[in-house]
Each structure stands twice: as structure tokens, then as C-alpha cells.
Design an enzyme around this catalytic site. Sequence first.
Site, PDB file in Angstrom:
ATOM      1  N   GLY A   1       0.820  -1.197   0.000  1.00  0.00           N
ATOM      2  CA  GLY A   1       0.000   0.000   0.000  1.00  0.00           C
ATOM      3  C   GLY A   1       0.855   1.247   0.000  1.00  0.00           C
ATOM      4  O   GLY A   1       2.001   1.252  -0.434  1.00  0.00           O
ATOM      5  N   ILE A   2       0.269   2.322   0.524  1.00  0.00           N
ATOM      6  CA  ILE A   2       0.970   3.586   0.589  1.00  0.00           C
ATOM      7  C   ILE A   2       1.378   3.852   2.034  1.00  0.00           C
ATOM      8  O   ILE A   2       0.742   3.357   2.968  1.00  0.00           O
ATOM      9  CB  ILE A   2       0.067   4.736   0.070  1.00  0.00           C
ATOM     10  CG1 ILE A   2       0.895   6.007  -0.161  1.00  0.00           C
ATOM     11  CG2 ILE A   2      -1.091   4.999   1.006  1.00  0.00           C
ATOM     12  CD1 ILE A   2       0.127   7.071  -0.909  1.00  0.00           C
ATOM     13  N   GLY A   3       2.458   4.574   2.217  1.00  0.00           N
ATOM     14  CA  GLY A   3       2.872   4.931   3.565  1.00  0.00           C
ATOM     15  C   GLY A   3       4.327   4.626   3.823  1.00  0.00           C
ATOM     16  O   GLY A   3       5.052   4.093   2.967  1.00  0.00           O
TER      17      GLY A   3
ATOM     18  N   ILE B   1       5.920   2.458   5.839  1.00  0.00           N
ATOM     19  CA  ILE B   1       6.426   1.084   5.891  1.00  0.00           C
ATOM     20  C   ILE B   1       6.567   0.471   4.500  1.00  0.00           C
ATOM     21  O   ILE B   1       7.634  -0.070   4.166  1.00  0.00           O
ATOM     22  CB  ILE B   1       5.554   0.211   6.817  1.00  0.00           C
ATOM     23  CG1 ILE B   1       5.757   0.661   8.276  1.00  0.00           C
ATOM     24  CG2 ILE B   1       5.898  -1.265   6.661  1.00  0.00           C
ATOM     25  CD1 ILE B   1       4.861  -0.034   9.274  1.00  0.00           C
TER      26      ILE B   1
ATOM     27  N   GLU C   1      -3.278  -3.672  -5.403  1.00  0.00           N
ATOM     28  CA  GLU C   1      -4.433  -2.798  -5.578  1.00  0.00           C
ATOM     29  C   GLU C   1      -3.998  -1.360  -5.822  1.00  0.00           C
ATOM     30  O   GLU C   1      -4.719  -0.572  -6.416  1.00  0.00           O
ATOM     31  CB  GLU C   1      -5.363  -2.854  -4.370  1.00  0.00           C
ATOM     32  CG  GLU C   1      -4.769  -2.279  -3.095  1.00  0.00           C
ATOM     33  CD  GLU C   1      -5.614  -2.579  -1.878  1.00  0.00           C
ATOM     34  OE1 GLU C   1      -5.789  -1.672  -1.056  1.00  0.00           O
ATOM     35  OE2 GLU C   1      -6.095  -3.725  -1.748  1.00  0.00           O
TER      36      GLU C   1
ATOM     37  N   GLY D   1      -8.480  -3.706   0.756  1.00  0.00           N
ATOM     38  CA  GLY D   1      -8.065  -4.965   0.141  1.00  0.00           C
ATOM     39  C   GLY D   1      -7.266  -5.868   1.042  1.00  0.00           C
ATOM     40  O   GLY D   1      -6.697  -6.863   0.567  1.00  0.00           O
TER      41      GLY D   1
ATOM     42  N   LYS E   1       2.970   8.437  20.433  1.00  0.00           N
ATOM     43  CA  LYS E   1       4.332   8.807  20.827  1.00  0.00           C
ATOM     44  C   LYS E   1       4.929   7.859  21.860  1.00  0.00           C
ATOM     45  O   LYS E   1       5.609   8.271  22.803  1.00  0.00           O
ATOM     46  CB  LYS E   1       4.361  10.252  21.337  1.00  0.00           C
ATOM     47  CG  LYS E   1       3.951  11.272  20.284  1.00  0.00           C
ATOM     48  CD  LYS E   1       4.016  12.691  20.827  1.00  0.00           C
ATOM     49  CE  LYS E   1       3.618  13.695  19.739  1.00  0.00           C
ATOM     50  NZ  LYS E   1       3.642  15.093  20.238  1.00  0.00           N
TER      51      LYS E   1
END
Length: 457
Positions: free
Chosen positions: A241-243, A245, A264, A362, A388
Site C-alpha cells: 500500500g501507501i505509507g 512502511i 491494488e 483490500g 508517541k
Amino acid sequence: MVPGPAPSVARPLPATRSPIPAPRSTIRPMNSDWTSRAVSPDEAVAGIRSGMKIFLHGAAATPTALLEALARRTDLEGVTIYHLHTAGPAPFAEPDKEGQFRSVSLFTGAPLRGAINEGRADFVPIFLSDIPGLFLSGQVKLDAALLTLSTPDRHGFCTLGTSVDAARAAADTATLVIAEVNAQMPRTRGNVVVPVNRLDAFIANDRPLHEHEPAPETEIEASIGELIAELVEDGSTLQMGIGGIPDAVLRRLGNKLELGVHTEMFSDGLIDLQLNGVITNRHKVVHPNRTVTSFVNGTRRLFDFVDDNPQVEFHPCDRTNDTAQIRRNPRVVAINSALEIDLTGQVCADSIGYRIFSGIGGQMDFIRGAALSPGGKPIIALPSTAAKGTMSRIVASLKPGAGVVTTRGHVHWIVTEYGAVNLHGASIRQRGEMLISIAHPDFRAELRKQLADIRHV
């Protein structure tokens, strides 16, 4: 009083009332033959009537100019807007629009979280692979679709550009198709074509797409990225996905050989791997020699990369996320995220307690597909703490109201910055011990006590 059904569509449309500005984009020049049919944003949405059900294109393809025009309407009541995550402002979900418009998120993002959690908008928990079927089956009968399209080619065909996902089904089934034909929308390949003559009304513009700039990598993301990269074998098929990680993983795959992509979505992090020959898609069974996705979200560099790129195909999410298709590819590595995980392996990814944060998306499609793939590795990756460092994301029990997206029967690999464990086939007792071993050290003692109190182990 709610007006009656929308009148039948008449063609040709009126000519634009003002000259179309000269395009600035280097992607696609405008053609005067078709721009003569363009109208203003207010004219384009004039066919929307009270009580209609509308699909809204999302992510980078959010048709902002049409949305703003629609929100300017003061004569509408009970208009339902179906969408995945949108980008930019969401004026239809503002408090003063309650009663006029009702947002229904099939996967939500930041613009709609507040409205959903305040009860002014709705959320539907649904697998991404099932969303097109809502429209194709007629379960949700769309009266209109608001889309952003690329400019038409010499044959008169636009494309769905950066987001095909459920937009393909919406474009095929909606009674009215209203578009923002944008010179800066890339022309993409795959199941993407929308004939310009299919459009009941459209505006012609040349504005930048909504971009998503990656944040600087954190130390925690780097550690997780290293651990996941070690799990990726040569010839694997990636879903990410996005981000932070996924990007951290992609940065560490430069020494791998002949990777494939069936996902996806993807973002900028994939570009260099494909340009440098790490991604070849040679070993894939489904769409070999092509990177396959349903949408992309990122920066201008990404949009330029997919523009008319024969090595990248876009398909609806009922195909990209079809478990029967995913499992056919070899060594599928599915990398997904979570908000919290309990000590039995239940994964919450769509809500923080009762507060909706995103959606099912997904995750389950690919977790199951990767598990069934020969040599596949379904992975849930997350930092060990939140707020945090004051809260553990590995918990004895999920928060009240938390949604279980991946069940403990489906879960396999869990990765934090403290390690990677495979829960598949492990008992409840073993799972608790394994998950505590990758929890933040500050919380391990309390988790052991809670595990003993709850499970008597």
C-alpha cells in the site's frame, strides 16, 4: 419537496461560454474538436437532481471542480454520494450541507473521518473486491458518476487515469456520466477506456492532480523495512500500500531479482525498482510482464511514470483483488498495516475503537490470496507503539468497537521493529508469547500478566 426523476439526456451539449485556457501540461494537448462540447462546472452538474445516487471518483482523481460546483447547489435534497477515499476538500460533507448530501464511504480517508464519527456521514464495511459488484449487480443503482478523465485520443477515447478501482463499474452503469476532462490526468493502459461520447456533460481543464508527498523515513520504519525485505525472495509477486512502511520495504529491495507486482495500488517507491530492472514481472501467471494495479497515489513523478506506459496496466478492483487471481501468482508477498493486534492475532485495521479510521479495503483479499499462493507470505506490519510511545499496539484485547479486518484464522506474519513472527498454525498460548516477543519492551511485562490472567498461561 423532492423533484421527480432526472430528465432524459439530450445531446449535443451546449458550447462553453468562455474560452478554454491553453494547456500547460506536457502530458496531453487539448483538441478543439471535442472541447467545443465542454461546459462550465455549474452547467456540468445541472443535471443532478434531488434523491439521486452518485459515484465520486477518488484519490488523485477526485474531481474537485465538479465537487465545488455541486456543493454550490442550494436546491438539492437527499443526494447520496458513494466513494472510496477522496483527496482535497469535501464540501459536500460540511455540517451546513446535512440534508442536502449524504456521504457513504466504502473506504474512508481524512476528509470524511470527522463527518462519519459525528454521524453526518455513513461508512460501509466491505472488501474492496466486492465494491464494483454493488454497482454492476444493481444493488446500488447509480444515477450519476462524477469522474476525472484524461483527454481523448484521436479515436475519441478518454481513460480513467490514476484510479480505475470501482470507477470502471460506475462509468459502465451510471445513467449520467459527468466528467472533469483534465489535460494533466495521465493516459493509462488496461481496462480504462471511457469514450468521450459516453459523457453526458464535461468540463475541460488543466489543473494539477491531488498529490501525496512521502514523509521522511523514520528509524522504526527503517527497522520494519529491513525485516520485511528479508522475507522477500527473488521472483516474488508484491502487493503493497501507501505509507512509510511500504516505502521503507521498497527502498531495500534493490538487490532482489525478477520481482513482480500485482497490487491494488502503488506509489512513488515502486518507480526506481521497475526502471532499474528489479521488477520484471517475468514469473507472474496473471498478466505476466506487466505491473498490475487498480489505482496509484503519489506525486507528479508517479503520474508521469504511468502515463501511456505499456508496462503498467490498470484494472478494476474486482480483478486486482480477486483471491482466485492473486493466488495464481508465485510467492505473493502481501504487505498490509494495522492499528492494533490482540494476543490471539485478531487484526484491527479500520477503526480506533468505535471511531472509523479507514476501511477494510483490500487487506483480506490479499492476505488470503497470498496465503494460498505457492510460497506466499501474508504480512501485517505495524510500529509496536502509538501515541508517541505511550500505547502498545499489541494488546490483550481490542478496544470496544474495534473492527476485526483480518481474523485470527487468516493471520500469518506479524512484523514490528522488534521482530517478525509467523502465527499460522500456532496455538493461542503460543501466539500470545510470540506477539509479546515483538511488542515494545516497555509493555511486555504487563502483556505477560494480562495473558496469564486471561488465558491462564
